[in-house]
Design a protein around this motif. Structure first.
Motif, short mmCIF file in Angstrom:
data_model
loop_
_atom_site.label_atom_id
_atom_site.label_comp_id
_atom_site.label_asym_id
_atom_site.label_seq_id
_atom_site.Cartn_x
_atom_site.Cartn_y
_atom_site.Cartn_z
N GLU A 55 0.81 -1.22 0.00
CA GLU A 55 0.00 0.00 0.00
C GLU A 55 0.85 1.27 0.00
OE1 GLU A 55 0.79 -1.24 4.19
OE2 GLU A 55 0.07 -2.24 2.39
N ALA A 56 2.06 1.22 0.54
CA ALA A 56 2.92 2.40 0.55
C ALA A 56 3.76 2.42 -0.73
CB ALA A 56 3.83 2.37 1.77
N PRO A 57 4.15 3.60 -1.22
CA PRO A 57 5.02 3.65 -2.40
C PRO A 57 6.30 2.84 -2.19
CG PRO A 57 4.14 5.83 -1.92
CD PRO A 57 3.76 4.96 -0.77
N LEU A 58 6.69 2.08 -3.20
CA LEU A 58 7.87 1.24 -3.11
C LEU A 58 9.12 2.09 -3.27
CD1 LEU A 58 6.70 -1.75 -5.36
CD2 LEU A 58 6.19 -1.29 -2.95
N LEU A 59 10.03 1.96 -2.32
CA LEU A 59 11.27 2.74 -2.32
C LEU A 59 12.39 1.89 -2.91
CD1 LEU A 59 11.01 4.33 1.25
CD2 LEU A 59 10.37 5.36 -0.95
N LEU A 60 12.94 2.34 -4.03
CA LEU A 60 14.02 1.60 -4.69
C LEU A 60 15.37 2.18 -4.28
CD1 LEU A 60 12.60 1.32 -8.33
CD2 LEU A 60 12.17 -0.17 -6.36
N PRO A 61 16.37 1.32 -4.05
CA PRO A 61 17.72 1.84 -3.77
C PRO A 61 18.22 2.69 -4.93
CG PRO A 61 17.58 -0.52 -3.31
CD PRO A 61 16.33 -0.14 -4.05
N ARG A 62 18.98 3.69 -4.61
CA ARG A 62 19.52 4.57 -5.65
C ARG A 62 21.03 4.39 -5.76
NH1 ARG A 62 15.72 8.30 -7.24
NH2 ARG A 62 13.91 8.56 -5.86
N GLY A 63 21.52 4.57 -6.96
CA GLY A 63 22.96 4.55 -7.18
C GLY A 63 23.59 3.17 -7.21
N GLN A 64 22.77 2.12 -7.34
CA GLN A 64 23.30 0.76 -7.36
C GLN A 64 22.85 -0.01 -8.61
OE1 GLN A 64 23.63 -1.32 -3.42
NE2 GLN A 64 22.20 0.25 -2.77
N GLY A 65 22.40 0.71 -9.61
CA GLY A 65 21.99 0.05 -10.84
C GLY A 65 20.52 -0.32 -10.84
N TYR A 212 -8.01 -12.31 -6.96
CA TYR A 212 -7.49 -11.26 -6.10
C TYR A 212 -6.56 -10.33 -6.90
CZ TYR A 212 -9.23 -14.65 -2.80
OH TYR A 212 -10.03 -15.55 -2.14
N ARG A 213 -6.76 -9.04 -6.71
CA ARG A 213 -6.01 -8.02 -7.43
C ARG A 213 -5.43 -7.04 -6.44
NH1 ARG A 213 -7.93 -3.10 -9.21
NH2 ARG A 213 -6.87 -2.14 -10.98
N PHE A 214 -4.14 -6.76 -6.59
CA PHE A 214 -3.46 -5.84 -5.69
C PHE A 214 -2.72 -4.80 -6.53
CE2 PHE A 214 -3.24 -10.20 -4.00
CZ PHE A 214 -4.03 -10.06 -2.87
N GLU A 215 -2.66 -3.57 -6.02
CA GLU A 215 -1.99 -2.50 -6.73
C GLU A 215 -0.83 -1.96 -5.90
OE1 GLU A 215 -4.91 0.42 -7.69
OE2 GLU A 215 -5.71 -0.73 -9.40
N ALA A 216 0.16 -1.44 -6.60
CA ALA A 216 1.31 -0.81 -5.93
C ALA A 216 1.86 0.26 -6.85
CB ALA A 216 2.38 -1.85 -5.59
N ARG A 217 2.67 1.14 -6.28
CA ARG A 217 3.28 2.21 -7.06
C ARG A 217 4.72 2.40 -6.60
NH1 ARG A 217 4.27 7.57 -6.43
NH2 ARG A 217 3.20 7.68 -4.42
N VAL A 218 5.61 2.61 -7.55
CA VAL A 218 6.99 2.92 -7.21
C VAL A 218 7.11 4.40 -6.89
CG1 VAL A 218 9.38 2.92 -8.02
CG2 VAL A 218 7.83 1.07 -8.72
N ALA A 219 7.80 4.73 -5.82
CA ALA A 219 7.97 6.13 -5.44
C ALA A 219 8.68 6.92 -6.53
CB ALA A 219 8.73 6.22 -4.12
N GLY A 220 8.38 8.20 -6.64
CA GLY A 220 9.01 9.05 -7.64
C GLY A 220 10.39 9.53 -7.24
#
Length: 220
Positions: A55-65, A212-220
């Motif tokens: 439910e929360a925006p997905l936080l991707l690591p930065r600077g590691q490809g 069942y359907r689930f939604e998510a969003r990657v953080a900007g």
């Protein structure tokens, strides 16, 4: 802080534990990354800090490809499993959901080339976004579950647990022979082909068993 939830959003009575994963349990995924098919399940572990809700925006690591999505059927363990036989292992499954095994692909390739473990690429904080869990009895057959992932409206991954190299019972039994599975642990059962990079603001739709359907969003 992450809690295991049911489909109605209610907390489940299990403390959050480790996440036990299997690599290359679908032949087509091994082939797309030019990896050999293992003779036995290729196991690794993510810590409890890898778990986050969708439910929360997905936080991707930065600077590691590039960070790749790997869609997987997730099993919530409800009973202790230790040196269990395949025929009894499914009795310990308390919930079924979907998870993303987020992977720093370039980091993983570097680790593989050196013969090092994968945890730096797969066990970082938030590397296992996961859905709420359905009760296993509402699903017809855990060994014939269809599941899929669409990103920005385009299907990227589609799988069926019938195509696993090892059955779910065999996989749980093998894991339990290597290390005890406790109530609250989560097992990820492997990903089909179609893994790809996620980007900021991507919108994800995960579907399980056509119900069942689930939604998510990657953080900007």
């Amino acid at each position: 802080m992450y809690q295991h939830l049911d489909l109605q959003g209610h907390p489940l009575p299990y403390a959050v534990g480790k996440v036990v994963c299997v690599g290359r349990s679908y032949k087509d995924h091994a082939a797309e990354l030019n990896n050999p098919v293992p003779e036995q399940p290729l196991l690794f572990i993510k810590p409890s800090t890898s778990l986050v809700g969708l439910e929360a925006p997905l936080l991707l690591p930065r600077g590691q490809g590039a960070v790749h999505h790997e869609l997987e059927v997730a099993l919530l363990i409800g009973r202790r499993l230790c040196h269990t036989e395949p025929g009894h292992a499914l009795e310990a499954v308390a919930g079924v959901g979907l998870a993303l095994d987020l992977t720093l692909r370039e980091v993983q390739e570097q680790l593989k080339a050196k013969g090092h473990p994968w945890e730096r690429a797969k066990a970082f904080d938030g590397s296992c976004p996961i859905s709420p869990f359905a009760l296993p009895e509402v699903l017809d057959d855990l060994q014939h579950l269809k599941f899929s992932l669409a990103v920005n409206g385009q299907e990227r991954q589609s799988g069926n647990t019938a195509l696993m190299l090892w059955s779910i019972g065999e996989l749980l039994a093998e894991m339990s022979r290597c290390f005890t599975l406790n109530p609250g642990d989560v097992v990820l059962t492997g990903t089909p082909k179609g893994v790809a990079e996620l980007r900021p603001n991507d919108r994800l739709e995960l579907q399980l068993d056509g119900q069942y359907r689930f939604e998510a969003r990657v953080a900007g």
